[in-house]
Write a protein that holds these residues in place. Sequence first.
Motif, PDB file in Angstrom:
ATOM      1  N   THR A 237       0.857  -1.183   0.000  1.00 46.01           N
ATOM      2  CA  THR A 237       0.000   0.000   0.000  1.00 46.01           C
ATOM      3  C   THR A 237       0.893   1.232   0.000  1.00 46.01           C
ATOM      4  OG1 THR A 237      -0.147   0.081   2.403  1.00 46.01           O
ATOM      5  CG2 THR A 237      -1.896  -1.118   1.259  1.00 46.01           C
ATOM      6  N   ALA A 238       0.362   2.302  -0.544  1.00 44.18           N
ATOM      7  CA  ALA A 238       1.095   3.573  -0.558  1.00 44.18           C
ATOM      8  C   ALA A 238       0.074   4.690  -0.680  1.00 44.18           C
ATOM      9  CB  ALA A 238       2.085   3.623  -1.717  1.00 44.18           C
ATOM     10  N   GLU A 239       0.493   5.894  -0.294  1.00 47.88           N
ATOM     11  CA  GLU A 239      -0.362   7.064  -0.412  1.00 47.88           C
ATOM     12  C   GLU A 239       0.360   8.139  -1.208  1.00 47.88           C
ATOM     13  OE1 GLU A 239      -1.388   8.203   3.574  1.00 47.88           O
ATOM     14  OE2 GLU A 239      -2.872   6.599   3.735  1.00 47.88           O
ATOM     15  N   PHE A 240      -0.420   8.827  -2.038  1.00 45.71           N
ATOM     16  CA  PHE A 240       0.130   9.869  -2.906  1.00 45.71           C
ATOM     17  C   PHE A 240      -0.773  11.091  -2.836  1.00 45.71           C
ATOM     18  CE2 PHE A 240       1.239   5.719  -4.516  1.00 45.71           C
ATOM     19  CZ  PHE A 240       2.610   5.834  -4.706  1.00 45.71           C
ATOM     20  N   PRO A 241      -0.187  12.277  -2.910  1.00 42.75           N
ATOM     21  CA  PRO A 241      -1.015  13.477  -2.911  1.00 42.75           C
ATOM     22  C   PRO A 241      -1.908  13.532  -4.153  1.00 42.75           C
ATOM     23  CG  PRO A 241       1.329  14.036  -3.135  1.00 42.75           C
ATOM     24  CD  PRO A 241       1.236  12.555  -3.012  1.00 42.75           C
ATOM     25  N   ILE A 242      -3.064  14.141  -3.992  1.00 45.37           N
ATOM     26  CA  ILE A 242      -3.951  14.323  -5.144  1.00 45.37           C
ATOM     27  C   ILE A 242      -3.502  15.585  -5.867  1.00 45.37           C
ATOM     28  CG2 ILE A 242      -6.336  14.611  -5.905  1.00 45.37           C
ATOM     29  CD1 ILE A 242      -7.231  13.069  -3.467  1.00 45.37           C
ATOM     30  N   SER A 243      -2.510  15.379  -6.719  1.00 42.10           N
ATOM     31  CA  SER A 243      -1.913  16.465  -7.507  1.00 42.10           C
ATOM     32  C   SER A 243      -1.329  15.837  -8.764  1.00 42.10           C
ATOM     33  CB  SER A 243      -0.798  17.155  -6.708  1.00 42.10           C
ATOM     34  OG  SER A 243       0.279  16.258  -6.487  1.00 42.10           O
ATOM     35  N   ALA A 244      -0.919  16.675  -9.703  1.00 45.18           N
ATOM     36  CA  ALA A 244      -0.302  16.157 -10.925  1.00 45.18           C
ATOM     37  C   ALA A 244       0.957  15.363 -10.586  1.00 45.18           C
ATOM     38  CB  ALA A 244       0.017  17.305 -11.886  1.00 45.18           C
ATOM     39  N   GLU A 245       1.741  15.862  -9.656  1.00 44.08           N
ATOM     40  CA  GLU A 245       2.962  15.156  -9.256  1.00 44.08           C
ATOM     41  C   GLU A 245       2.626  13.834  -8.572  1.00 44.08           C
ATOM     42  OE1 GLU A 245       2.274  18.366  -8.333  1.00 44.08           O
ATOM     43  OE2 GLU A 245       3.595  19.402  -9.741  1.00 44.08           O
ATOM     44  N   GLY A 246       1.630  13.858  -7.703  1.00 46.65           N
ATOM     45  CA  GLY A 246       1.217  12.633  -7.012  1.00 46.65           C
ATOM     46  C   GLY A 246       0.687  11.593  -7.977  1.00 46.65           C
ATOM     47  N   HIS A 247      -0.057  12.031  -8.976  1.00 45.75           N
ATOM     48  CA  HIS A 247      -0.590  11.112  -9.986  1.00 45.75           C
ATOM     49  C   HIS A 247       0.561  10.453 -10.748  1.00 45.75           C
ATOM     50  CE1 HIS A 247      -2.772   9.910 -13.687  1.00 45.75           C
ATOM     51  NE2 HIS A 247      -3.800   9.750 -12.863  1.00 45.75           N
ATOM     52  N   ALA A 248       1.550  11.243 -11.139  1.00 45.50           N
ATOM     53  CA  ALA A 248       2.714  10.697 -11.851  1.00 45.50           C
ATOM     54  C   ALA A 248       3.502   9.744 -10.954  1.00 45.50           C
ATOM     55  CB  ALA A 248       3.608  11.831 -12.344  1.00 45.50           C
ATOM     56  N   GLU A 249       3.681  10.097  -9.686  1.00 48.03           N
ATOM     57  CA  GLU A 249       4.383   9.227  -8.734  1.00 48.03           C
ATOM     58  C   GLU A 249       3.628   7.914  -8.560  1.00 48.03           C
ATOM     59  OE1 GLU A 249       4.873  11.316  -5.046  1.00 48.03           O
ATOM     60  OE2 GLU A 249       5.934  12.970  -6.008  1.00 48.03           O
ATOM     61  N   MET A 250       2.303   7.987  -8.483  1.00 49.54           N
ATOM     62  CA  MET A 250       1.487   6.789  -8.330  1.00 49.54           C
ATOM     63  C   MET A 250       1.671   5.858  -9.525  1.00 49.54           C
ATOM     64  SD  MET A 250      -2.658   6.436  -8.132  1.00 49.54           S
ATOM     65  CE  MET A 250      -2.832   7.190  -9.746  1.00 49.54           C
ATOM     66  N   LEU A 251       1.639   6.392 -10.736  1.00 53.32           N
ATOM     67  CA  LEU A 251       1.826   5.570 -11.925  1.00 53.32           C
ATOM     68  C   LEU A 251       3.197   4.905 -11.929  1.00 53.32           C
ATOM     69  CD1 LEU A 251       0.214   7.858 -14.641  1.00 53.32           C
ATOM     70  CD2 LEU A 251      -0.766   5.803 -13.595  1.00 53.32           C
ATOM     71  N   ALA A 252       4.234   5.653 -11.551  1.00 54.27           N
ATOM     72  CA  ALA A 252       5.588   5.094 -11.496  1.00 54.27           C
ATOM     73  C   ALA A 252       5.672   4.006 -10.433  1.00 54.27           C
ATOM     74  CB  ALA A 252       6.597   6.202 -11.220  1.00 54.27           C
ATOM     75  N   TRP A 253       5.045   4.241  -9.279  1.00 50.15           N
ATOM     76  CA  TRP A 253       5.046   3.254  -8.185  1.00 50.15           C
ATOM     77  C   TRP A 253       4.346   1.981  -8.622  1.00 50.15           C
ATOM     78  CZ3 TRP A 253       1.284   0.937  -5.062  1.00 50.15           C
ATOM     79  CH2 TRP A 253       1.754   0.315  -3.903  1.00 50.15           C
ATOM     80  N   LEU A 254       3.192   2.103  -9.278  1.00 49.51           N
ATOM     81  CA  LEU A 254       2.482   0.922  -9.767  1.00 49.51           C
ATOM     82  C   LEU A 254       3.321   0.144 -10.776  1.00 49.51           C
ATOM     83  CD1 LEU A 254      -1.160   2.245 -10.153  1.00 49.51           C
ATOM     84  CD2 LEU A 254      -0.431   0.323  -8.727  1.00 49.51           C
ATOM     85  N   GLU A 255       3.970   0.844 -11.682  1.00 51.23           N
ATOM     86  CA  GLU A 255       4.825   0.175 -12.667  1.00 51.23           C
ATOM     87  C   GLU A 255       5.963  -0.571 -11.980  1.00 51.23           C
ATOM     88  OE1 GLU A 255       5.905  -1.439 -16.093  1.00 51.23           O
ATOM     89  OE2 GLU A 255       4.170  -0.090 -15.976  1.00 51.23           O
ATOM     90  N   GLU A 256       6.552   0.049 -10.975  1.00 54.77           N
ATOM     91  CA  GLU A 256       7.633  -0.605 -10.226  1.00 54.77           C
ATOM     92  C   GLU A 256       7.127  -1.849  -9.512  1.00 54.77           C
ATOM     93  OE1 GLU A 256      10.608   0.312  -6.501  1.00 54.77           O
ATOM     94  OE2 GLU A 256       9.852   1.995  -7.680  1.00 54.77           O
ATOM     95  N   ARG A 257       5.975  -1.771  -8.859  1.00 57.21           N
ATOM     96  CA  ARG A 257       5.389  -2.938  -8.184  1.00 57.21           C
ATOM     97  C   ARG A 257       5.091  -4.034  -9.214  1.00 57.21           C
ATOM     98  NH1 ARG A 257       6.834  -0.152  -4.848  1.00 57.21           N
ATOM     99  NH2 ARG A 257       8.423  -1.737  -4.839  1.00 57.21           N
ATOM    100  N   PHE A 258       4.568  -3.661 -10.374  1.00 59.54           N
ATOM    101  CA  PHE A 258       4.247  -4.641 -11.410  1.00 59.54           C
ATOM    102  C   PHE A 258       5.510  -5.336 -11.912  1.00 59.54           C
ATOM    103  CE2 PHE A 258       3.761  -5.657 -15.948  1.00 59.54           C
ATOM    104  CZ  PHE A 258       2.731  -6.584 -15.861  1.00 59.54           C
ATOM    105  N   GLN A 259       6.570  -4.580 -12.148  1.00 55.97           N
ATOM    106  CA  GLN A 259       7.823  -5.139 -12.649  1.00 55.97           C
ATOM    107  C   GLN A 259       8.517  -6.033 -11.631  1.00 55.97           C
ATOM    108  OE1 GLN A 259       8.741  -5.053 -15.790  1.00 55.97           O
ATOM    109  NE2 GLN A 259       7.042  -3.690 -16.311  1.00 55.97           N
ATOM    110  N   ASN A 260       8.323  -5.756 -10.340  1.00 54.61           N
ATOM    111  CA  ASN A 260       8.992  -6.508  -9.268  1.00 54.61           C
ATOM    112  C   ASN A 260       8.117  -7.597  -8.677  1.00 54.61           C
ATOM    113  OD1 ASN A 260      11.408  -5.057  -9.419  1.00 54.61           O
ATOM    114  ND2 ASN A 260      10.537  -3.426  -8.175  1.00 54.61           N
ATOM    115  N   LYS A 261       7.156  -8.089  -9.453  1.00 52.20           N
ATOM    116  CA  LYS A 261       6.270  -9.116  -8.914  1.00 52.20           C
ATOM    117  C   LYS A 261       7.002 -10.402  -8.765  1.00 52.20           C
ATOM    118  CE  LYS A 261       4.203 -10.132 -13.376  1.00 52.20           C
ATOM    119  NZ  LYS A 261       3.002 -10.398 -14.092  1.00 52.20           N
TER     120      LYS A 261
END
Length: 81
Positions: free
Chosen positions: A57-81
């Motif tokens: 689980t992770a939390e990200f601010p509701i902002s353009a930067e937070g949205h981009a960080e969330m996408l990067a975090w999801l991609e990292e979690r997906f790649q490290n499965k």
Amino acid sequence: MAKPNAFDIPGLYYFQSRNVFTGSRQDFNFRIEPGDVMKVTVWHGFLCSELAEAEHTAEFPISAEGHAEMLAWLEERFQNK
């Protein structure tokens, strides 16, 4: 039409409007719950979010930067499965 991102996650306004989003990519699943922040939960398998055990689980601010960080975090979690 081109995908906005690898997970087909809606843009920032969707979450600013307090909409929950769930999705998957192969056997990688995620749930995004907006409140004061976007809380993201990920798990693997075929169970729904209510029955599955959260792996990360992770939390990200509701902002353009937070949205981009969330996408990067999801991609990292997906790649490290």
